[in-house]
Design a protein around this motif. Sequence first.
Motif, PDB file in Angstrom:
ATOM      1  N   LYS A   1      -8.956  -2.863   5.391  1.00 29.60           N
ATOM      2  CA  LYS A   1     -10.337  -2.386   5.466  1.00 29.60           C
ATOM      3  C   LYS A   1     -10.706  -1.466   4.298  1.00 29.60           C
ATOM      4  O   LYS A   1     -11.783  -1.591   3.713  1.00 29.60           O
ATOM      5  N   PHE A   2      -9.814  -0.524   3.963  1.00 30.69           N
ATOM      6  CA  PHE A   2     -10.144   0.506   2.974  1.00 30.69           C
ATOM      7  C   PHE A   2      -9.474   0.304   1.619  1.00 30.69           C
ATOM      8  O   PHE A   2      -9.823   0.975   0.656  1.00 30.69           O
ATOM      9  N   GLY A   3      -8.500  -0.593   1.556  1.00 34.47           N
ATOM     10  CA  GLY A   3      -7.740  -0.813   0.328  1.00 34.47           C
ATOM     11  C   GLY A   3      -6.523   0.084   0.285  1.00 34.47           C
ATOM     12  O   GLY A   3      -6.621   1.291   0.533  1.00 34.47           O
ATOM     13  N   ALA A   4      -5.382  -0.494  -0.005  1.00 31.51           N
ATOM     14  CA  ALA A   4      -4.125   0.253  -0.021  1.00 31.51           C
ATOM     15  C   ALA A   4      -4.167   1.424  -1.000  1.00 31.51           C
ATOM     16  O   ALA A   4      -3.561   2.469  -0.755  1.00 31.51           O
ATOM     17  N   GLU A   5      -4.893   1.277  -2.079  1.00 33.98           N
ATOM     18  CA  GLU A   5      -4.975   2.342  -3.079  1.00 33.98           C
ATOM     19  C   GLU A   5      -5.726   3.572  -2.572  1.00 33.98           C
ATOM     20  O   GLU A   5      -5.682   4.639  -3.178  1.00 33.98           O
ATOM     21  N   ASN A   6      -6.423   3.441  -1.447  1.00 32.01           N
ATOM     22  CA  ASN A   6      -7.213   4.529  -0.885  1.00 32.01           C
ATOM     23  C   ASN A   6      -6.553   5.200   0.318  1.00 32.01           C
ATOM     24  O   ASN A   6      -7.187   6.027   0.979  1.00 32.01           O
ATOM     25  N   LEU A   7      -5.323   4.854   0.620  1.00 30.88           N
ATOM     26  CA  LEU A   7      -4.634   5.409   1.783  1.00 30.88           C
ATOM     27  C   LEU A   7      -3.427   6.238   1.381  1.00 30.88           C
ATOM     28  O   LEU A   7      -2.747   5.926   0.408  1.00 30.88           O
ATOM     29  N   VAL A   8      -3.173   7.263   2.170  1.00 28.95           N
ATOM     30  CA  VAL A   8      -1.936   8.037   2.083  1.00 28.95           C
ATOM     31  C   VAL A   8      -1.415   8.154   3.503  1.00 28.95           C
ATOM     32  O   VAL A   8      -2.132   8.578   4.406  1.00 28.95           O
ATOM     33  N   VAL A   9      -0.172   7.754   3.708  1.00 28.88           N
ATOM     34  CA  VAL A   9       0.451   7.845   5.017  1.00 28.88           C
ATOM     35  C   VAL A   9       1.246   9.144   5.071  1.00 28.88           C
ATOM     36  O   VAL A   9       2.055   9.419   4.190  1.00 28.88           O
ATOM     37  N   VAL A  10       0.984   9.943   6.107  1.00 32.08           N
ATOM     38  CA  VAL A  10       1.702  11.195   6.305  1.00 32.08           C
ATOM     39  C   VAL A  10       2.537  11.053   7.571  1.00 32.08           C
ATOM     40  O   VAL A  10       1.993  10.839   8.652  1.00 32.08           O
TER      41      VAL A  10
END
Length: 108
Positions: free
Chosen positions: A15-24
Amino acid sequence: MDLENQKRVKEFAEKFGAENLVVVLGASEGEASGLAAETVTNGDPTFAGPLTGVQLGLSVFHVCEPEIKNEVDEAIYDEQVGMMEMVLDVDDIISEMAPIREEFCKYL
């Protein structure tokens, strides 16, 4: 990482693009953190979930790593994470997370 969380991460990446995510992550031990980090970067190593064979390359950090800790208001961090951090082997977590980021993260 359980199957439902794998599904959510995959949907968010689409939905948002992998480049726009950070997994914590917040796992209590290094090995569990490393397994979850590998799952969201290189695909599910257990071959059991929605991320099997899916290499998202997501940025991934543990909440106790300096990269995240330094970004959070100190009072909030102490209130929400401080007690947990005192009983964790943070060095072990970092030693599990760093090589996975170096090898598999596309978006840092």
